[in-house]
Design an enzyme around this catalytic site. Structure first.
Site, PDB file in Angstrom:
ATOM      1  N   CYS A  30       0.852  -1.190   0.000  1.00  0.00           N
ATOM      2  CA  CYS A  30       0.000   0.000   0.000  1.00  0.00           C
ATOM      3  C   CYS A  30       0.891   1.244   0.000  1.00  0.00           C
ATOM      4  CB  CYS A  30      -0.884  -0.011   1.240  1.00  0.00           C
ATOM      5  SG  CYS A  30      -1.831   1.513   1.454  1.00  0.00           S
ATOM      6  N   ASP A  37      -0.130  -5.816   0.570  1.00  0.00           N
ATOM      7  CA  ASP A  37      -1.450  -6.122   0.024  1.00  0.00           C
ATOM      8  C   ASP A  37      -1.356  -7.462  -0.675  1.00  0.00           C
ATOM      9  OD1 ASP A  37      -2.968  -3.826   0.755  1.00  0.00           O
ATOM     10  OD2 ASP A  37      -2.034  -2.685  -0.863  1.00  0.00           O
TER      11      ASP A  37
END
Length: 113
Positions: A30, A37
């Site tokens: 992120c 992620d």
């Protein structure tokens, strides 16, 4: 072999009308929190003259593991890179991020010849 942004191709065999690649092992970070992620990626394309070689695709997707990018940007970049590499008639990339903070996200990018 390590991560690489080079997508290899080969001549498309006659009669193939749709190719789909799917993986649940796609990671990035992120750009806001820098947390990892975890996503699934589905790539669907209608080949014209060329096809993407699967090992090079694996190494290409692996190259994003240390990248910081929003899900939407990832879908767009992958679709553009597939389009550039093999010039398919149609390319659709779906990136589905696993829920983090209770929110899951799916982004779709489409490239046309």
């Amino acid at each position: 072999d390590g991560p690489s942004r080079q997508l290899e191709t080969f001549s498309a065999p006659s009669g193939v009308s749709l190719i789909t690649f799917t993986t649940d092992e796609f990671t990035s970070h992120c750009p806001v929190t820098r947390q990892p992620d975890f996503s699934s990626v589905t790539i669907e394309y209608i080949p014209d003259q060329l096809c993407i070689e699967s090992k090079s695709l694996k190494l290409y997707l692996w190259s994003f593991r240390d990248e910081t990018a929003f899900c939407e940007a990832l879908a767009s970049q992958i679709a553009k890179d597939i389009q550039s590499a093999c010039q398919p008639k149609h390319c659709k990339v779906t990136v589905a991020q696993k829920a983090r903070g209770g929110i899951a996200l799916t982004a779709v990018a489409i490239e046309e010849k």
